[in-house]
Design a protein around this motif. Structure first.
Motif, PDB file in Angstrom:
ATOM      1  N   SER A   1      32.594  28.831  44.875  1.00  0.00           N
ATOM      2  CA  SER A   1      34.061  28.898  44.893  1.00  0.00           C
ATOM      3  C   SER A   1      34.423  30.262  44.338  1.00  0.00           C
ATOM      4  N   ASP A   2      35.296  30.967  45.024  1.00  0.00           N
ATOM      5  CA  ASP A   2      35.624  32.334  44.587  1.00  0.00           C
ATOM      6  C   ASP A   2      36.390  32.365  43.265  1.00  0.00           C
ATOM      7  N   VAL A   3      37.042  31.272  42.913  1.00  0.00           N
ATOM      8  CA  VAL A   3      37.830  31.286  41.664  1.00  0.00           C
ATOM      9  C   VAL A   3      37.233  30.375  40.597  1.00  0.00           C
TER      10      VAL A   3
ATOM     11  N   THR B   1      37.637  31.132  36.874  1.00  0.00           N
ATOM     12  CA  THR B   1      38.938  31.056  36.192  1.00  0.00           C
ATOM     13  C   THR B   1      39.130  29.706  35.499  1.00  0.00           C
ATOM     14  N   HIS B   2      38.367  28.708  35.924  1.00  0.00           N
ATOM     15  CA  HIS B   2      38.560  27.403  35.280  1.00  0.00           C
ATOM     16  C   HIS B   2      37.250  26.680  34.987  1.00  0.00           C
TER      17      HIS B   2
ATOM     18  N   ALA C   1      41.599  27.063  45.208  1.00  0.00           N
ATOM     19  CA  ALA C   1      42.769  27.879  44.862  1.00  0.00           C
ATOM     20  C   ALA C   1      43.355  28.585  46.078  1.00  0.00           C
TER      21      ALA C   1
ATOM     22  N   LEU D   1      45.061  27.272  38.947  1.00  0.00           N
ATOM     23  CA  LEU D   1      43.687  27.575  39.388  1.00  0.00           C
ATOM     24  C   LEU D   1      43.377  29.059  39.354  1.00  0.00           C
ATOM     25  N   LYS D   2      44.391  29.882  39.553  1.00  0.00           N
ATOM     26  CA  LYS D   2      44.178  31.325  39.636  1.00  0.00           C
ATOM     27  C   LYS D   2      45.297  32.003  38.831  1.00  0.00           C
ATOM     28  N   PRO D   3      45.161  32.016  37.525  1.00  0.00           N
ATOM     29  CA  PRO D   3      46.292  32.372  36.653  1.00  0.00           C
ATOM     30  C   PRO D   3      46.710  33.846  36.714  1.00  0.00           C
TER      31      PRO D   3
END
Lengths: 282, 398
Positions: free
Chosen positions: A216-218, A221-222, B132, B161-163
């Motif tokens: 997952s590209d993001v 971030t989480h 996201a 998800l992408k802040p």
């Protein structure tokens, strides 16, 4: 006539050919590096978007193989399967690496399976899908490293861009060097100067390595800050480390690549990992 | 009879071997095309990639993965309709493939077929609630479809998800603007500016509009002016980029491009542009002052990306070429200061003051350096000079 059945007939022949190969394979089998529990920096702030943000991640202690899994090592698994499944041969339970001898320029040195297990026992196995890699690891009582484990093993504690440090040096088998391994895979451990902080070899270049996680590209971030294991779902599995067909920039410790797990290509192999049991710690 | 059976057996064996060989040849060709496809894909050669993957699929048409890669290559080549066709073939083989559904939606978005993009994006989100990019694109699609409440809902999830994604804050600002929730719109436009690149103009237009609607004309004018300036810079950037592409030896084009990029704070990307200016300037015997300013610009770019070691040589070179420019000394002083060489920094800043005593910031730099080495007397003196010249400068500006 089923191609699988036909190939089963010639297995015995190759079995006797290969049982005698390289003793160093046996030595290598036990070469697992212990990576102590601790925190390292994963990702980067200045490179590809999907590497952001750089973030601290704690990883429990684990073992990772010093080398990529070789043809000889994989052959042992494969021949065992052929014997076990000889009466019930399916594509799924064979885990046969792809053949490459017919490829112009790029594949002639790799050759066909299982011949290449004899000819190139110390080369990393390629042409294996993520499922093949996972099956091998499980057969060994191990598993594929998570993406975070892989990055920690390659990067160490000082945020190295490449396993050996931050300088663009010819310490890896990439498409850029004129070092005797141009347009070809090198035997594992051929670039000792390219070893990581922990001593793992070929973590840049040679072959891309399957990891356990979905892409997952993001995700960064989480993702959890302790032992992240990747998203729950996805289409692609993550590969790390770059390969003989890539430029050095793509072989950095943080670069993330992904492929469909079913693909078997000449530039993808893997290494294995293992969790540290409580008894190991004691 | 026995002979006939033997011949039949031999014939059957030959047929089987030839069938097996044909199967093997086909598979070998398939592998060859796939491998070549990936090589071309990595090299960014869309046409060759398409050809290779099409050839592979002609042998084995049921490979949903290869169909996806082929579709992506068509999309990279802007062959949108072909990409839609190929993605749909892939989805027919594997309907729940998250990334193919997402790729298909992106193509519909590019084709301005907003309604068509909704369903695949909803499927992606239902299969992968943490996706996201799907939230992000669906939010944009809803804005395009003027379904602003839906857009706010989806984009709020996207920013969780992408802040740091400036684009999502901008779209949220737009959605709130259209819902007449002006305080929220202002808040999100400000966040878009905060997280976006310095040349992100659109949020300033949004802010200008929002302030105008709530009757704050001054702020509205201010934001619209920034918007216009950024738009002009973007147009200049385009113009100079085009100029240098058409005429790669056009020094005015490269100089203009470097100037715009410095204003846009694209420090990393401006480095090769300054290097090109120096190369062409030297080849074309440009005036010494121009060459010196390119070196100076190069040094400033390195300073801004925090590479003082690389900034040193161009700063020295600029002074060597034009020793009367106070700002060049100021730049060299900053480089020494960043490198921790306080004595050299002081000596160079003093030279800058010697050449232009009225520039307040040269005094401020000196003040900080003197204080850092415990010379509070000189530190205070230069601080007073800084305050004095700063107030004079403000008066002049008024």
């Amino acid at each position: 006539m089923n191609i699988r059945r036909f190939s089963a007939v010639i297995l015995i022949f190759f079995y006797f050919l290969v049982v005698s190969i390289d003793v160093s394979a046996e030595e290598r089998e036990n070469m697992m590096i212990l990576i102590q529990a601790g925190t390292f920096t994963m990702g980067s702030t200045s490179r590809a978007e999907d590497e952001k943000p750089a973030h601290k991640v704690f990883i429990d202690a684990f073992y990772i193989s010093k080398y990529e899994v070789t043809n000889a090592e994989y052959y042992e698994f494969w021949i065992n399967l052929q014997k076990k499944n000889s009466k019930n041969v399916t594509e799924e339970n064979q885990h046969t690496p792809e053949n490459f001898s017919h490829l112009p320029h790029i594949g002639t040195h790799i050759g066909n399976w299982p011949e290449r297990a004899t000819k190139l026992p110390d080369h990393p196995v390629v042409g294996v899908s993520w499922y093949d890699a996972k099956a091998y690891a499980e057969w060994k009582g191990m598993r594929l490293p998570t993406e975070a484990e892989w990055e920690k093993a390659a990067r160490g504690y000082s945020d190295r861009i490449w396993p050996w440090g931050n300088s663009m040096l010819p310490h890896a088998n990439t498409s850029e060097q004129n070092d005797g391994y141009d347009n070809m895979i090198a035997p594992v451990g051929s670039y000792p100067k390219g070893k990581s902080f922990f001593g793992a070899m070929d973590m840049a270049g040679n072959v891309w390595e399957w990891t356990a996680d979905w892409y997952s590209d993001v995700y960064y971030t989480h993702s959890p800050n302790r032992n992240p294991k990747g998203p729950d779902v996805g289409s692609w599995r993550i590969l790390r480390g770059g390969s003989w067909i890539d430029k050095l920039a793509r072989c950095s410790t943080t670069f993330r690549f992904y492929l469909y797990p079913s693909l078997k290509t000449s530039f993808v192999g893997f290494r294995v990992a293992k969790s540290v049991d409580k008894s190991d710690k004691d | 009879m026995r002979n006939s059976l033997l011949i039949l057996a031999i014939l059957l064996l030959c047929f089987s071997i030839s069938a097996l060989s044909a199967e093997n040849d086909d598979h070998a060709d398939y592998v060859k095309h796939v491998e070549q496809g990936f090589l071309y894909l990595f090299q960014g050669d869309n046409q060759a990639t398409i050809k290779a993957f099409e050839s592979a699929l002609a042998i084995d048409p049921n490979r949903y993965e290869i169909l996806h890669y082929l579709g992506m290559s068509y999309a990279s080549d802007s062959s949108w309709n072909k990409a839609v066709e190929v993605y749909n073939r892939s989805l027919a083989l594997k309907p729940d493939n998250i990334e193919v559904l997402y790729s298909l939606a992106i193509v519909y978005f590019k084709l301005n077929q907003w309604e068509d993009a909704v369903e695949p994006l909803k499927s992606v989100i239902s299969l992968s609630p943490q996706h996201a990019r799907a939230h992000e694109v669906l939010g944009k699609v809803y804005v395009k479809l003027r379904q602003y409440t839906d857009a706010v809902d989806v984009l709020n999830k996207a920013i969780v998800l992408k802040p740091n994604a400036a684009g999502n804050y901008y779209e949220l600002g737009n959605a709130h603007l259209n819902l007449k929730s002006y305080p929220e719109a202002i808040d999100f436009f400000n966040k878009a500016i905060q997280f976006g690149p310095p040349d992100f103009a659109d949020p300033h237009f949004g802010l200008g509009t929002a302030y105008q609607r709530i009757g704050n004309r001054d702020k509205s004018r201010e934001e619209m002016q920034i918007y216009q300036r950024l738009q002009k810079e973007a147009a200049d950037y385009e113009r100079f980029t085009r100029l240098t592409r058409v005429d790669p030896n056009n020094l005015d084009g490269w100089t203009g491009l470097a100037g715009v990029m410095m204003r846009q704070k694209k420090y990393k990307r401006v480095i090769p542009v300054f290097q090109k200016c120096i190369e062409i300037g030297n080849a074309q015997n440009a005036p010494v002052g121009a060459i010196a300013s390119y070196y100076h610009g190069l040094s400033q770019a390195f300073i801004n990306i925090r590479y003082p070691k690389l900034a040193l040589e161009p700063a020295q070179k600029a002074i060597q070429l034009l020793p009367t420019q106070d700002r060049f000394y100021n730049t060299l002083g900053s480089v020494y200061a960043m490198l921790g060489d306080v004595q050299n920094a002081i000596s160079v800043f003093r030279k800058a003051v010697e050449l232009n005593e009225e520039q307040p910031y040269y005094h401020l730099n000196l003040s900080k350096l003197y204080k850092s080495i415990g010379n509070h007397k000189l530190g205070d003196q230069h601080y007073q000079a800084y305050e004095h010249f700063l107030s004079q400068q403000k008066k002049t500006q008024k």
